[in-house]
Structure formats: C-alpha cells, structure tokens
Design a protein around this motif. Structure first.
Motif, PDB file in Angstrom:
ATOM      1  N   SER A   3       0.745  -1.305   0.018  1.00 49.72           N
ATOM      2  CA  SER A   3      -0.073  -0.135   0.009  1.00 49.72           C
ATOM      3  C   SER A   3       0.870   1.197  -0.187  1.00 49.72           C
ATOM      4  O   SER A   3       2.040   1.068   0.281  1.00 49.72           O
ATOM      5  CB  SER A   3      -0.877   0.086   1.250  1.00 49.72           C
ATOM      6  N   LYS A   4       0.181   2.330  -0.436  1.00 45.44           N
ATOM      7  CA  LYS A   4       1.053   3.706  -0.547  1.00 45.44           C
ATOM      8  C   LYS A   4       1.934   4.096   0.723  1.00 45.44           C
ATOM      9  O   LYS A   4       2.932   4.466   0.660  1.00 45.44           O
ATOM     10  CB  LYS A   4       0.151   4.832  -0.816  1.00 45.44           C
ATOM     11  N   ASP A   5       1.263   3.719   1.944  1.00 43.09           N
ATOM     12  CA  ASP A   5       2.066   4.104   2.942  1.00 43.09           C
ATOM     13  C   ASP A   5       3.117   3.104   3.466  1.00 43.09           C
ATOM     14  O   ASP A   5       4.007   3.570   4.405  1.00 43.09           O
ATOM     15  CB  ASP A   5       1.186   4.155   4.269  1.00 43.09           C
ATOM     16  N   LEU A  49       4.400   9.975  -4.829  1.00 42.13           N
ATOM     17  CA  LEU A  49       4.787   8.590  -5.250  1.00 42.13           C
ATOM     18  C   LEU A  49       4.178   8.190  -6.797  1.00 42.13           C
ATOM     19  O   LEU A  49       3.794   7.273  -7.101  1.00 42.13           O
ATOM     20  CB  LEU A  49       4.221   7.430  -4.409  1.00 42.13           C
ATOM     21  N   CYS A  50       4.364   9.325  -7.345  1.00 45.11           N
ATOM     22  CA  CYS A  50       3.660   9.353  -8.936  1.00 45.11           C
ATOM     23  C   CYS A  50       4.823   8.151  -9.750  1.00 45.11           C
ATOM     24  O   CYS A  50       4.356   7.843 -10.773  1.00 45.11           O
ATOM     25  CB  CYS A  50       3.751  10.568  -9.555  1.00 45.11           C
TER      26      CYS A  50
END
Lengths: 70, 276, 378
Positions: A3-5, A49-50
């Motif tokens: 996940s992003k985190d 975070l692209c």
C-alpha cells in the motif's frame, strides 16, 4: 502489492550520474541534486509517489520501493 | 540496489551501464522491461538482438537470451533466430545509424517479409559511439563532427520507412513519453508480424553539445514540447504546426506472418508425403 | 556390406545431399553463380524435412541469418561464390570469435570483383584464411570430385560442431557443376557429430571450457540459460571484457582449438609418392589434371608424385614438410597466380626448391601444361 504508506522514493547514489531528470520532471519538486552531484529527497512529505522520477531515470538509480526493502 | 523491475530483468552485475549522464538509453531500455513484465512473457523465451552502437549495448545489461552482433546486421541475425525457432519472442534494439544506414537493407526486407520481430529504434539523430557524426536521421542544417558546416542531407523518417516497406505495426514516441512508450512496446510485441517502435531519444554528449541543444534535461523538455500526436497535429491551426514532430501509431494491421507461412509450407509438404 | 545408393549428380547437388544427411536444418543465402544450385536445392528439400530455407536480401544477411539459425540450435549452412564470399567476411569473423558452428560453401569463380562469373578459379584460398580482419584460425576443405564434395560436406558439419567454428568448403566451378557418379551411404553408416550442450539445470557459463572438452558447451537460445553472445572480446561469462590478459587467453584458446588438433582436422591424399623424387602439390579440381599428368610423366620415366591437401586450412604442415624433405623439387599447381605456393614455401623452407604453375584466366590447367612444366623444372 504494497500500500502507498509502505512505499517511498529510494535512491542509489552509486548509480546516480546526476543528470537531473528526476529533479526537473518531479511534479511536486521534492527532489534536488546535492553537493556531491547526486539526486536527493528534500521533501518526503510532499512526494506523491507518482513514479515520474523512476520512469525518467536513465540509470535505474531512483525508484518507488518498499520502506522495509534493503 | 535498485527497483524490483530492474532486479528482475537486468543483469545487475553488469550495472551501472556505460551510457553518458542524461543519455536516454536507460529510460528506453527500462521501459522495454516494464512492457515485457506487463505482458507476462517468459523471460527464457525472449531473445534480444542488437547491432553496434550505444543503444546496441543494451542487450548486455538485459537478462534474456541476448545477442550483440555486427554493425547493422542485427535484423538479419534476428531473422535467422526467429525462423529457426518461431516460438521465441525476438526483439531488436537498434540505433538510427545501425538500422537505417548500414542496416537499412535488412530493415526494409524484414518489414517486407512481415516476420514477427519487434524492432525498437533508439533514434538520437547521431552516431554516438564513434563521437557525433551525422546519421541518416540528423536534421538538415544540424551539426555533427562530420557535418561541421551543417548537414545538407535530408533525414529519414524511420517509422514511415518501416511502414512503407511493409511493417504491420509502426509507431513513434519519445524517451520522455514513458507511459505511451510502454504501451507501444506492448502493442508491438503482441503484433504477429514485423513491428517497429521508433523512440525519439537524446544524446546530450554529442548531438546536444554540437547543436547547442542544452542539457539532457533541456533536451528531454524539448521532446516533451515538440512532439505531438499525429491526430492532434492535424487539428492544429497552421501557425502552430511549425517545429512540431509527429508521434503516434502509423500502422497497425494484420497480415500473414512469415514464419507461420513457412510452417504452412512445411506442413503441406510433410502432410502430402506422409506415406513415404 | 552396407547398402549404398548410386546416383549421378552435380557437385553442388551432392553438397546439399550431404548437408541434409549431416543434419542441416537451416540454410540462408543469396543467389550467385556458380553456387546458386545450393540455394535452389536447399529451398526444395529443407521444408520436406522440417528444416528452414530463406533467401535473404544480400550476402551479408545470408551469413548473418545462418549464424542466427545456428544460435537457435539448428545446423546451418550458407553458400556463395567470389563477390559474395568477400561480403561475408566480417561475419565469418563474428562466427569465429563467438564460436558459432556454421558451414560456408564457396564455389570459387574467377576474380577479383565480378571477374569471371561462370569460370573456375582457386583464387580465394588465402581469403579463406585471412579474409576477415584480425587473428583467428579457420578450417577450409577443398574437394576434387562430386563424391568428395559429399564426403567433406559431412566432415565440414562435423568439424563445425565439434570445434564450434565456421568451416569453409572451398569448391570451384568445375567441381560444383560437374556431374559424376556418387555412392550415397546409408544414414547409419555416416558418422555424425553434434555440438555438446549443457545438461538441464547445469550451472552454465557459455564460454567456460570444462575439463575434457575441446570447446565450451553451447546452449541454444530459448533453452533456459539466458546468456550473452557478442563479437567483442569476452570472458567465460560471455560478457565483454577489456582485459588484455583475458583477450590473450581467449584468442589463444580460439586458435589452439584448431591448430592443436591438426591431426584430427587435416585430410590429404597421395598418389605415387612412395618413390617420388619430385612432387606436385595440388588441390581441388586442379589435382585431377595433375594426376593425369603424373601418369604421363611416370610413363616417360620421371619419378613424380602428387600430394593433395584436402584440408587447406589448417595446412597439412607436418606432411608437406615431409614431402619437402623427401623430394628435390616441388611444383604447386593451382588456378591462381600463386597463393598456396606461399604456404608450401613457408613450410618446406630450403628442403626443396618450389615452383609455381598456375593462372587465373578462367581456363583449367591442362595435363600437357603440367607435363611441360615438370620437364622444364624437374
């Protein structure tokens, strides 16, 4: 999938040739070239975070990876 | 240490690579591995062939069956491999000089045969490995070490050349447009026939310095600004068309593929003589 | 007694017959006189046995595709004549440094340049050895008849596989187009050599020489080994290396695998050499003229013999040296202005006086000319 985190921008200064693509094309301007001529993260909170830096790095020296990765 | 994709598809022990700071070859080579990964292809089944030049050093860094051949001849070697074992996924990496000057004959004939090979052209408009001589894609009036007074040649449009010669898939993108590049690579590899993706690339060291194009970053910015999709271009008012370069898909059709046709010949002959 | 099929055929046809029996499954080439029949017959026969033929866009592509076929695991051949042989030279060097098995047939015709397209010559003898740039060893074989074309084509494939090297079959317009009776052996009666390949799951380094092997094992592309092949100097991993020490080791191995195995590679034939005081050295179709002349000279009381190298490169150095020690004088007869004579002179040194008989105008040497030259110098 992480996940992003769990993810962050990671940099391998040994492979960075300091071309500046990541710095110039970062949409949120969170990267800079340090006094060694290498890419460095200057605003981790601002990073979305692209992955633009990873896509445009010719030296595979910057990427989105797991925080826990080596 | 590097990303998972690079760890999976690159020969880490051979990195960092030999390419100059800002050279876009690494961007394009990485994008190729992303396309392969997204297609879920079998790594053991992929053959990457090249000729001679800066971009032709890419196969040495890639963890596939890799073949670094002689200058311009990559497509001829690749044709032999593909015909000998049509099950292999064969990809050619070539520079503009390699594929359209010394290897131009092989390009047009591989395209004409519609053999299932994906050709990726790293078009940086210059001979980089030998130090900046003008190539068949160097723009008129641009400078090279062998065009010190300005190039009087007219440049090739490599994607259109492949199209005219019979490629069933041909497109052009740039080293800046990575998402589009990955999509084009996937479409090209998936196409059963000869496919060409021309990637407008940059050589800051030779082309850039000779032509005062600015830094690598500035040259990437130029790719971003100057290339426009061919459909969008048609809709531009005339005054805005100047200086624009076309990208997009030029050809995407289905025609009989060479190795499949050869297999038909074999089966017809062997089927017809099974009593022998 | 093993069964043999007797047929009347052309040299070029016999070459393809033999190639197929040796296991050829891939042919890539370009039309050129007088070798074209090799491509034509291959195109007819290969798909019948599941093999592949492709007519490429030029001579360079012909050899390049054939090397590609070999890398994919098929026994491959290409064929050409004069100008085409010149065009193929760079990739002969590639096959040499990358150690790719390949058979290259050169049906020699008159040169230089377009020269005499439909006439025989033996003018590519030195080119076969030194045509590509850089130091390397090469194997070249030259047949004198249709039957021998068959035999040495089998041998060429076997040597290519055994030594992982390009092998050149140097035939000529006479042998290529001549029709003769040949006896085709049963497939089981022919020795066939295949390249050694790594075993499944083996820890494979593509250019590592294992104990007991002559050459490194060769995995076909797509078999799961994912290795690199390059025309750059490379180490045993297959990746480029700039090390001068490594380049030295690699070059010496590449050359010695052939030079050190001359006894296995060298083939020759002798005729009336037992009591000879004079020798004529000749190869390919010219040796037939010489053989005829020797009979005449013997009838006239001259003790002359024929030494016929079948393996042109590496040369039959030991045997030619012996000939030099045995006889007083040697004539080297060949269809060129003086090529293999240089190799003979190099080998025999001052042991025997060496003369040359040859021309390159498209006419074969006549027995009477050989007789006349022998009478002049012997």
């Amino acid at each position: 999938m992480k996940s992003k985190d769990q993810l962050e921008v990671k940099i391998n200064p040994d492979w960075c040739k300091g071309c500046g693509n990541c710095v110039s094309f970062c949409p949120t301007n969170v990267l800079a070239i340090d006094h060694h001529g290498k890419s460095t993260m200057v605003n981790r909170e601002g990073c979305i975070l692209c992955g633009m830096c990873e896509k445009l790095c010719p030296d595979f020296a910057i990427w989105i990876g797991g925080k826990e990765d080596e | 240490m590097t990303s998972e994709i690079v760890q999976k598809y690159f020969r880490i022990e051979n990195l960092p690579h030999i390419w100059c700071p800002g050279c876009s070859n690494g961007v394009v080579t990485r994008a190729l591995t992303v396309a392969i990964d997204e297609l879920g292809l079998d790594q053991d089944n992929i053959v990457v062939v090249s000729g001679i030049g800066c971009s032709s050093r890419a196969p040495g860094y890639l963890d596939f069956n890799t073949l670094h051949t002689t200058h311009g001849r990559g497509l001829a070697f690749a044709t032999g491999i593909k015909l000998a074992n049509p099950k292999l996924d064969v990809i050619l990496i070539a520079g503009d000089g390699d594929v359209s000057a010394i290897g131009g004959n092989h390009l047009i004939h591989a395209a004409r045969r519609n053999i299932d090979i994906t050709t990726i052209v790293f078009n940086n408009n210059i001979y980089g490995m030998t130090g900046g001589q003008y190539s068949p894609t160097t723009p008129t009036d641009a400078k090279g070490t062998t065009a010190p007074h300005g190039n009087i040649d007219k440049p090739f449009d490599i994607a259109q050349l492949a199209t005219a010669a019979g490629a069933t898939y041909a497109s052009r993108t740039t080293a800046y447009h990575v998402n589009q590049m990955v999509k084009y690579f996937k479409d090209a590899i998936t196409n059963k026939g000869f496919s060409m993706v021309e990637v407008a690339s940059i050589c800051p060291t030779y082309y850039g310095r000779k032509n005062k194009s600015g830094s690598g970053v500035q040259m990437m910015q130029t790719l971003k600004n100057d290339f426009i999709d061919r459909m969008a271009y048609d809709k531009l008012p005339e005054e805005k068309k100047a200086g624009k370069h076309l990208m997009g898909v030029f050809k995407n059709i289905t025609l009989p593929e060479y190795t499949a046709e050869y297999q038909r010949v074999i089966e017809a002959l062997q089927g017809g003589e099974s009593n022998e | 007694m093993s069964k043999k099929t007797v047929k009347l055929m052309q040299g070029n046809e016999a070459c393809v017959e033999a190639a197929l029996m040796a296991g050829m499954k891939f042919f890539a080439g370009y039309p050129i006189t007088p070798s074209t029949e090799l491509a034509e017959i291959s195109s007819e026969k290969l798909p019948r046995v599941g093999g592949k033929f492709i007519q490429m866009e030029d001579e360079i592509a012909g050899i390049a595709a054939a090397i590609g076929g070999s890398i994919a695991g098929l026994k491959s051949m290409t064929a050409t004549s004069g100008p085409g042989f010149s065009l193929k030279q760079e990739n002969i060097g590639y096959a040499a440094i990358a150690e790719i098995p390949l058979v290259i047939v050169n049906v020699m015709r008159g040169g230089p340049s377009t020269g005499l397209p439909t006439s025989p010559a033996q003018g590519d003898v030195m080119q076969a050895k030194w045509g590509t740039h850089g130091d390397h060893a090469i194997i070249a074989l030259s047949p004198q008849s249709v039957m021998e074309t068959f035999d040495i084509t089998i041998k060429a494939f076997n040597l290519a596989e055994k030594y992982r090297t390009p092998v050149i079959v140097l035939t000529d317009e006479v042998v290529g187009h001549m029709r003769e009776k040949i006896e085709i052996p049963e497939p089981g009666d022919i020795e066939i050599v295949n390249r050694t390949v790594p075993g499944p799951g083996e820890d494979y380094l593509p250019y590592r020489l294992e104990a007991g092997d002559i050459v490194p094992k060769m995995a076909p592309f797509g078999a799961g080994y994912r290795y690199h092949i390059t025309g750059l100097f490379h180490d045993e991993t297959g990746f480029p290396s700039n090390s001068t020490e490594n380049a030295d080791i690699m070059l010496k191995r590449m050359i010695s695998k052939i030079e050190d195995n001359r006894d296995d590679i060298v083939m020759f034939d002798e005729f009336m050499m037992e009591d000879a005081e004079y020798a004529i050295i000749s190869y390919g179709s010219t040796a037939r003229t010489v053989r005829n002349a020797i009979k005449t000279l013997r009838e006239q009381g001259m003790k002359v013999g024929l030494f016929r190298p079948i393996t042109i490169w590496p040369s039959a150095e030991k045997e030619i040296r012996e000939v030099g020690r045995k006889v007083k004088k040697i004539i080297v007869a060949e269809m060129n202005m003086g090529q293999y004579v240089q190799e003979v002179e190099r080998i025999v040194k001052s042991d025997a006086e060496v003369f040359h008989l040859g021309r390159a105008n498209g006419e074969v040497l006549m027995p009477s000319e050989v007789v006349q030259k022998a009478k002049e110098v012997f």
